[in-house]
Design a protein around this motif. Structure first.
Motif, short mmCIF file in Angstrom:
data_model
loop_
_atom_site.label_atom_id
_atom_site.label_comp_id
_atom_site.label_asym_id
_atom_site.label_seq_id
_atom_site.Cartn_x
_atom_site.Cartn_y
_atom_site.Cartn_z
N ALA A 196 -18.38 -3.01 -14.65
CA ALA A 196 -16.72 -3.01 -15.08
C ALA A 196 -16.13 -1.51 -14.89
CB ALA A 196 -16.78 -3.26 -16.61
N ILE A 197 -15.01 -1.59 -13.95
CA ILE A 197 -14.36 -2.69 -13.97
C ILE A 197 -13.73 -2.48 -12.35
CG2 ILE A 197 -13.06 -2.66 -16.27
CD1 ILE A 197 -10.78 -0.73 -14.92
N ASN A 198 -13.29 -3.75 -11.93
CA ASN A 198 -12.54 -3.80 -10.75
C ASN A 198 -11.21 -3.12 -10.73
OD1 ASN A 198 -11.86 -4.49 -7.81
ND2 ASN A 198 -13.14 -6.39 -7.92
N SER A 199 -10.48 -2.96 -9.78
CA SER A 199 -9.21 -2.10 -9.71
C SER A 199 -8.36 -2.73 -10.80
CB SER A 199 -8.58 -2.12 -8.24
OG SER A 199 -8.35 -3.49 -7.90
N VAL A 200 -7.39 -1.93 -11.14
CA VAL A 200 -6.26 -2.46 -12.14
C VAL A 200 -4.96 -2.93 -11.18
CG1 VAL A 200 -5.01 -1.34 -14.09
CG2 VAL A 200 -7.43 -0.74 -13.76
N GLY A 201 -4.30 -3.69 -12.19
CA GLY A 201 -2.94 -4.12 -11.70
C GLY A 201 -2.80 -5.63 -11.12
N PRO A 202 -2.43 -5.91 -10.08
CA PRO A 202 -2.05 -4.86 -8.82
C PRO A 202 -0.95 -4.24 -9.25
CG PRO A 202 -1.45 -7.24 -8.32
CD PRO A 202 -2.31 -7.30 -9.64
N GLY A 203 -0.76 -2.98 -8.70
CA GLY A 203 0.45 -2.18 -8.79
C GLY A 203 1.17 -2.26 -7.17
N MET A 204 2.23 -1.41 -7.22
CA MET A 204 3.09 -1.57 -5.99
C MET A 204 3.74 0.07 -6.10
SD MET A 204 6.43 -3.71 -5.59
CE MET A 204 5.79 -5.29 -5.13
N VAL A 205 3.90 0.40 -4.66
CA VAL A 205 4.78 1.51 -4.49
C VAL A 205 5.63 1.09 -3.50
CG1 VAL A 205 4.49 3.85 -3.32
CG2 VAL A 205 2.64 2.97 -4.95
N ILE A 206 6.72 1.38 -3.81
CA ILE A 206 8.19 1.16 -2.96
C ILE A 206 8.48 2.38 -2.10
CG2 ILE A 206 10.63 0.69 -2.88
CD1 ILE A 206 9.94 -1.54 -5.11
N ASP A 207 8.77 2.37 -0.92
CA ASP A 207 9.18 3.65 -0.10
C ASP A 207 10.74 3.44 -0.12
OD1 ASP A 207 8.39 5.39 2.69
OD2 ASP A 207 10.51 4.71 2.42
N ILE A 208 11.29 4.48 -0.61
CA ILE A 208 12.68 4.40 -1.02
C ILE A 208 13.53 4.51 0.26
CG2 ILE A 208 12.78 4.90 -3.41
CD1 ILE A 208 13.82 7.65 -2.77
N ASP A 209 13.19 5.06 1.68
CA ASP A 209 13.55 5.19 2.75
C ASP A 209 13.76 3.93 3.32
OD1 ASP A 209 14.31 8.09 2.51
OD2 ASP A 209 12.14 8.45 2.75
N PHE A 210 12.71 3.21 3.17
CA PHE A 210 12.69 1.97 3.96
C PHE A 210 13.07 0.72 3.06
CE2 PHE A 210 9.76 4.18 6.88
CZ PHE A 210 10.46 3.99 7.99
N ALA A 211 13.24 1.20 1.58
CA ALA A 211 13.45 0.09 0.71
C ALA A 211 12.75 -0.94 0.66
CB ALA A 211 15.00 -0.03 0.98
N ARG A 212 11.20 -0.95 0.79
CA ARG A 212 10.28 -1.95 0.75
C ARG A 212 8.89 -1.51 0.35
NH1 ARG A 212 10.53 -4.15 6.21
NH2 ARG A 212 8.92 -5.70 5.47
N PRO A 213 8.21 -2.22 -0.04
CA PRO A 213 6.71 -2.12 -0.63
C PRO A 213 6.11 -1.38 0.72
CG PRO A 213 7.33 -4.19 -1.48
CD PRO A 213 8.45 -3.55 -0.48
N VAL A 214 5.23 -0.29 0.37
CA VAL A 214 4.58 0.38 1.53
C VAL A 214 3.46 -0.60 1.82
CG1 VAL A 214 3.23 2.44 2.29
CG2 VAL A 214 5.25 2.61 0.52
N LEU A 215 2.56 -1.04 1.04
CA LEU A 215 1.37 -1.89 1.36
C LEU A 215 2.04 -3.28 2.21
CD1 LEU A 215 -0.90 -1.66 -1.59
CD2 LEU A 215 -1.09 -0.33 0.54
N ALA A 216 1.09 -3.49 3.10
CA ALA A 216 1.80 -4.70 3.93
C ALA A 216 1.50 -6.01 3.01
CB ALA A 216 0.56 -4.83 5.40
N ASN A 217 0.33 -5.76 2.08
CA ASN A 217 0.35 -6.98 1.12
C ASN A 217 1.15 -6.61 -0.27
OD1 ASN A 217 -1.32 -9.27 0.04
ND2 ASN A 217 -2.31 -7.84 -1.57
#
Lengths: 313, 274
Positions: A196-217
């Motif tokens: 215990a434990i595996n990773s938390v979330g999932p979470g998201m980070v958005i790149d505001i210059d490209f206006a999209r999430p950074v992770l491909a997933n």
């Protein structure tokens, strides 16, 4: 000089620090390097019964306080795993924990049969990756019923292969309503311990210059120092309820962190994201810091600290 | 310096230069403080992110010489001035030299780009550079004009460009490693620097070992994260990630690798023979 060695599910570790699954862990030599750097044991990346593609890049991003990843559990399948585990045995005598994963129930049965003949010291069952999804749902098999079924299946396959002595721990997700009930169900189903434990979330980070999430997933599992208060709390809760062997994982980067995790109830301490901050040498650094703390506080055996925080209510 | 924040930065492409039929140089409107031999991750949102060695970082611009060889680099080649990409890094190790040394550079394919970047530093340190560029044929030779121009400056007159092509359309007909062998036979070279196909670099390693010459070799493996976490680019023997302890590795380290010149691994970690 304190005695940092621990026995976990009957297996002797020179210290309680193990490489957490998913970090490095692709090759035998990289895991042997982690042991040279000071780890007491290693956990492989999750092994599939077949080739499994990961996600496209970017797969990992970091800031000062956290890491967010959606690597997608890439793996080349059992043939490669067999070769790497055999190689690890040649070059390293530290305990090897084989982490296994599947997309459907039968996958777990198949990969358990495969690893049974690869002779790992322990099997860790990943039912908690937040980044892959199949008929088991997301996070995978984290209901009370499914988690028990996966555990029974893995134990059964190990038994059929004559490897019933290999301890099985089940790696749990914090992203559930009640982690203690799931821990209970897998222990009742025959698991020897819990990670215990595996990773938390999932979470998201958005790149505001490209206006999209950074992770491909788009989304990824959150790890690193930011999640340590959560991992400590879940380890504490599980230990309080079950007093079972626990590999406490999540945000440990210092000797004090590792001791905190042990006091919550961890018998082994998983270290993963800290490698990003300090390199694989972090294992030696943490072990040294644990040793110093023990010496300064008159602790002779590190194992005496397991669950210590439960004595002070 | 330890990079803890690895979020990409959105960077505008200032200019796209056609180098050969395969290679374009992308001039990016940023300096990331990259040193010769280091790499950056380039992100095309919605497609993928890939590592590229730095062809120049002059304090105001970042240059990347990219060959169109797959879906990502083909897409790169469609980009124009004014378009934006994401950049992370710099990552990895760099080439180094001391003052006034006599050096041999061995470049195959796109490898001329990072070594051209390093040549500026070598020349500024009063080193004499024997810069060997190889390609299949004359029109695929990369950066040879620029290298000649650099070596025509007053401080670099002792340095020379050597060319080898498989078909003999320019310079020595045959492999560039044959030129290297001739040079190290004649001159007292203190270090060989090499970037390019691994078989070529393996030959250079063997030569350096046989002649007792030091070498710095750019070891390339399938990289994902770029900062030592995912484990995909770990080399066998040492078990270290090439994104941290490479790409540039000294000869004594490369000699400890079990996979160098023999196999690499794909994105699933499976061994692929060279």
């Amino acid at each position: 000089m304190a005695d940092l060695s621990v026995e976990f599910c009957g297996i002797k570790f020179k210290n309680p620090l193990v490489l957490a699954s998913g970090i490095l862990g692709v090759t035998a030599d990289s895991m042997a390097n982690v042991v040279r750097c000071g780890a007491g044991g290693v956990t492989s990346k999750s092994l599939w019964p077949y080739e499994h593609m990961g996600h496209p890049n970017p797969v990992i991003i970091t800031s000062e306080h956290w890491m967010l990843n959606a690597v997608g559990i890439p793996d080349a399948g059992p043939e490669k795993a067999r070769e790497e585990i055999a190689r690890f045995r040649e070059v390293c005598d530290a305990p090897f924990i084989a982490n296994i994963v599947g997309g459907v129930m039968d996958d777990y049965a198949q990969i358990a049969s495969e690893v049974a003949t690869m002779h790992p010291d322990m099997v860790e069952v990943n039912i908690s990756c937040p980044n892959v999804e199949d008929e088991l749902g997301k996070p995978m098999a984290c209901s009370i019923g499914k988690s028990a079924e996966v555990t029974r299946l893995v134990k059964e396959r190990l038994r059929e292969a004559g490897s019933e002595k290999i301890p099985v721990v089940v790696k749990l997700s914090p992203n559930v309503e009640d982690i203690v009930s799931i821990a209970s169900s897998v222990l009742d189903a025959g698991a020897d311990g819990i990670t215990a434990i595996n990773s938390v979330g999932p979470g998201m980070v958005i790149d505001i210059d490209f206006a999209r999430p950074v992770l491909a997933n788009k989304v990824g599992g959150l790890t690193g120092p930011a999640i340590k208060p959560l991992s400590v709390k879940y380890v504490y809760d599980i230990y309080k309820a079950k007093k079972c062997p626990i590999i406490g994982t999540g945000g440990v980067t210092t000797g004090r962190d590792a001791i905190e995790m042990m006091m919550a109830g961890a018998g082994l301490v998983g270290v993963g994201s800290a490698v990003w901050l300090h390199g694989p040498e972090v294992f030696g650094k943490i072990a040294e810091e644990m040793n110093e703390w023990c010496d300064a506080n008159g602790v002779k055996k590190i194992s005496s600290l397991i669950g210590k925080a439960h004595e002070n209510r | 310096m330890k990079i803890v924040n690895t979020l990409p930065r959105a960077v505008t492409i200032k200019e796209v230069r056609v180098e050969t039929e395969q290679v374009k140089t992308f001039v990016l409107d940023i300096s990331v403080g990259a040193k010769p031999g280091q790499f950056v991750n380039v992100w095309i949102p919605g497609l993928d992110e890939k590592p590229f060695s730095v062809a120049m970082d002059n304090g105001s611009e970042l240059h990347l010489a990219i060959a169109a060889v797959g879906p990502f680099s083909n897409k790169m080649h469609e980009l124009k001035a004014g378009d934006r990409v994401g950049v992370r890094g710099p990552f990895g190790t760099r080439f180094t030299c001391k003052e006034g040394e006599h050096l041999a550079f061995l470049a195959g394919g796109y490898g001329a780009a990072p070594l051209y970047f390093f040549a500026h530093e070598a020349v500024a340190k009063a080193c004499t550079v024997e810069f060997i560029v190889g390609a299949r044929r004359k029109d695929l030779l990369l950066f040879t004009d620029r290298i000649e121009k650099l070596f025509s400056t007053s401080s670099a007159l002792r340095s020379s460009l050597h060319v080898a092509t498989n078909d003999g359309s320019a310079g020595h007909k045959g492999f560039n490693t044959e030129v290297l062998e001739e040079i190290v036979g004649k001159e007292k070279i203190s270090c060989i620097y090499t970037v390019g196909p691994e078989i070529m670099m393996f030959k250079a390693m063997k030569l350096a070992q046989a002649k007792g010459i030091d070498a710095q070799i750019s070891v390339e493996r399938y990289m994902k994260c770029g900062f030592g976490i995912c484990g995909n680019c770990c080399v066998d023997g040492l078990g270290v990630p090439t994104c941290i302890e490479g790409p540039v590795m000294p000869l004594k380290k490369v000699l400890k690798l079990r996979d160098f010149g023999s196999y690499h691994r794909d994105k699933l970690g499976k061994k692929i023979a060279f």
